[in-house]
Scaffold this motif. Structure first.
Motif, PDB file in Angstrom:
ATOM      1  N   THR A 143       0.838  -1.416  -0.084  1.00  0.00           N
ATOM      2  CA  THR A 143      -0.081  -0.144   0.151  1.00  0.00           C
ATOM      3  C   THR A 143       1.004   1.265   0.449  1.00  0.00           C
ATOM      4  O   THR A 143       1.747   1.302   0.770  1.00  0.00           O
ATOM      5  CB  THR A 143      -0.910   0.155   1.548  1.00  0.00           C
ATOM      6  N   PHE A 144       0.592   2.081  -0.725  1.00  0.00           N
ATOM      7  CA  PHE A 144       1.125   3.929  -1.118  1.00  0.00           C
ATOM      8  C   PHE A 144       0.419   4.420  -0.338  1.00  0.00           C
ATOM      9  O   PHE A 144      -0.556   4.530  -0.353  1.00  0.00           O
ATOM     10  CB  PHE A 144       1.530   3.666  -2.029  1.00  0.00           C
ATOM     11  N   TYR A 145       0.831   5.502   0.238  1.00  0.00           N
ATOM     12  CA  TYR A 145       0.404   6.448   0.940  1.00  0.00           C
ATOM     13  C   TYR A 145       0.969   7.715   0.195  1.00  0.00           C
ATOM     14  O   TYR A 145       2.197   8.506   0.220  1.00  0.00           O
ATOM     15  CB  TYR A 145       0.850   6.877   2.789  1.00  0.00           C
ATOM     16  N   SER A 185      -3.792   9.809   1.660  1.00  0.00           N
ATOM     17  CA  SER A 185      -4.613   8.957   0.899  1.00  0.00           C
ATOM     18  C   SER A 185      -4.148   7.493   1.041  1.00  0.00           C
ATOM     19  O   SER A 185      -3.088   7.531   0.566  1.00  0.00           O
ATOM     20  CB  SER A 185      -5.566   9.306  -0.008  1.00  0.00           C
ATOM     21  N   ALA A 186      -5.085   6.396   0.828  1.00  0.00           N
ATOM     22  CA  ALA A 186      -4.104   4.784   0.758  1.00  0.00           C
ATOM     23  C   ALA A 186      -4.111   4.408  -0.827  1.00  0.00           C
ATOM     24  O   ALA A 186      -5.521   4.919  -1.681  1.00  0.00           O
ATOM     25  CB  ALA A 186      -4.592   3.588   1.787  1.00  0.00           C
ATOM     26  N   VAL A 187      -3.646   3.863  -1.469  1.00  0.00           N
ATOM     27  CA  VAL A 187      -3.345   3.690  -2.736  1.00  0.00           C
ATOM     28  C   VAL A 187      -2.399   1.882  -2.494  1.00  0.00           C
ATOM     29  O   VAL A 187      -1.280   2.154  -2.544  1.00  0.00           O
ATOM     30  CB  VAL A 187      -2.369   4.217  -3.701  1.00  0.00           C
ATOM     31  N   LYS A 188      -3.473   0.372  -3.294  1.00  0.00           N
ATOM     32  CA  LYS A 188      -3.278  -0.649  -3.007  1.00  0.00           C
ATOM     33  C   LYS A 188      -3.021  -1.023  -4.291  1.00  0.00           C
ATOM     34  O   LYS A 188      -3.697  -0.357  -5.060  1.00  0.00           O
ATOM     35  CB  LYS A 188      -4.315  -1.377  -2.659  1.00  0.00           C
ATOM     36  N   ALA A 189      -1.346  -1.650  -4.731  1.00  0.00           N
ATOM     37  CA  ALA A 189      -0.692  -2.121  -5.736  1.00  0.00           C
ATOM     38  C   ALA A 189      -1.754  -3.188  -6.118  1.00  0.00           C
ATOM     39  O   ALA A 189      -1.450  -3.830  -4.832  1.00  0.00           O
ATOM     40  CB  ALA A 189       1.184  -2.219  -4.861  1.00  0.00           C
ATOM     41  N   ASP A 190      -1.612  -2.796  -7.272  1.00  0.00           N
ATOM     42  CA  ASP A 190      -1.806  -4.048  -8.489  1.00  0.00           C
ATOM     43  C   ASP A 190      -0.907  -5.625  -8.156  1.00  0.00           C
ATOM     44  O   ASP A 190      -0.183  -4.673  -8.891  1.00  0.00           O
ATOM     45  CB  ASP A 190      -2.855  -3.548  -9.060  1.00  0.00           C
ATOM     46  N   LEU A 191      -0.666  -6.192  -7.525  1.00  0.00           N
ATOM     47  CA  LEU A 191       0.522  -7.165  -7.959  1.00  0.00           C
ATOM     48  C   LEU A 191       0.474  -8.335  -8.599  1.00  0.00           C
ATOM     49  O   LEU A 191       1.113  -9.133  -8.691  1.00  0.00           O
ATOM     50  CB  LEU A 191       0.475  -7.448  -6.311  1.00  0.00           C
ATOM     51  N   ASN A 192      -1.145  -8.601  -9.162  1.00  0.00           N
ATOM     52  CA  ASN A 192      -1.116  -9.395  -9.820  1.00  0.00           C
ATOM     53  C   ASN A 192      -0.428  -8.861 -11.627  1.00  0.00           C
ATOM     54  O   ASN A 192      -1.010  -9.839 -12.448  1.00  0.00           O
ATOM     55  CB  ASN A 192      -2.664  -9.820 -10.346  1.00  0.00           C
ATOM     56  N   PRO A 225      -2.294   6.920  -9.861  1.00  0.00           N
ATOM     57  CA  PRO A 225      -3.501   8.145  -9.462  1.00  0.00           C
ATOM     58  C   PRO A 225      -2.996   9.331  -9.671  1.00  0.00           C
ATOM     59  O   PRO A 225      -3.636  10.045  -9.141  1.00  0.00           O
ATOM     60  CB  PRO A 225      -4.151   7.428  -9.003  1.00  0.00           C
ATOM     61  N   THR A 226      -2.198   9.462  -7.494  1.00  0.00           N
ATOM     62  CA  THR A 226      -1.585  10.556  -7.204  1.00  0.00           C
ATOM     63  C   THR A 226       0.042   9.902  -7.320  1.00  0.00           C
ATOM     64  O   THR A 226       0.286   9.381  -6.764  1.00  0.00           O
ATOM     65  CB  THR A 226      -2.644  10.737  -6.007  1.00  0.00           C
ATOM     66  N   SER A 245       4.965   7.616   0.719  1.00  0.00           N
ATOM     67  CA  SER A 245       5.426   6.851   2.081  1.00  0.00           C
ATOM     68  C   SER A 245       4.664   5.024   0.960  1.00  0.00           C
ATOM     69  O   SER A 245       4.412   5.264   0.326  1.00  0.00           O
ATOM     70  CB  SER A 245       4.989   6.860   3.273  1.00  0.00           C
ATOM     71  N   PHE A 246       5.569   3.989   2.016  1.00  0.00           N
ATOM     72  CA  PHE A 246       4.554   3.281   1.670  1.00  0.00           C
ATOM     73  C   PHE A 246       4.410   1.743   2.720  1.00  0.00           C
ATOM     74  O   PHE A 246       5.490   2.154   4.061  1.00  0.00           O
ATOM     75  CB  PHE A 246       5.358   2.010   0.468  1.00  0.00           C
TER      76      PHE A 246
END
Length: 124
Positions: free
Chosen positions: A39-41, A49-56, A65-66, A70-71
């Motif tokens: 998760t990136f912040y 805001s949190a941004v979840k990485a798509d590990l697939n 998106p922004t 941090s992570f």
């Protein structure tokens, strides 16, 4: 100074042990999919805001998106964070070889705002 370092080492060891217990409890590839992931912040120290990485999407450049600062990572894959669009290495606005690798079990602040990332394939 030694006391501060000892406390830091104890806390770090506890975090690592917790993560390893989670990995051990998973026990199978199906269990690995249940790990929290990366998760990136948008702010420092996992704030904003949190941004979840798509590990697939392994090996595919993905635009954030922004910009992120941090992570937190508890995953079975590492992620390369880039400070330029299109997963171009280098400091913001420059060419170079700068890429920040987020490990599978760590957390922290990025040296510059991250704008794109690529999920690494697992080593065989």
């Amino acid at each position: 100074m030694t006391t501060k370092f000892t406390r830091f080492a104890a806390v770090t060891g506890g975090v690592l042990a917790s993560g390893l217990l989670m990995l051990g409890a998973a026990g199978s590839p199906a269990g690995a999919a249940e790990l929290p992931g990366v998760t990136f912040y948008t702010g420092a120290n996992a704030t904003g805001s949190a941004v979840k990485a798509d590990l697939n999407k392994v090996g595919v450049c993905q635009k954030l998106p922004t910009p992120v600062r941090s992570f937190r990572a508890i995953a079975d894959r590492s992620v390369e964070v880039y400070f330029n669009a299109g997963c171009r290495p280098g400091a913001p606005g420059t060419n170079g070889d700068l890429v920040y690798v987020v490990g599978s079990l760590n957390f922290g602040d990025l040296p510059y705002p991250g704008v794109s990332y690529r999920v690494r394939a697992n080593a065989s």
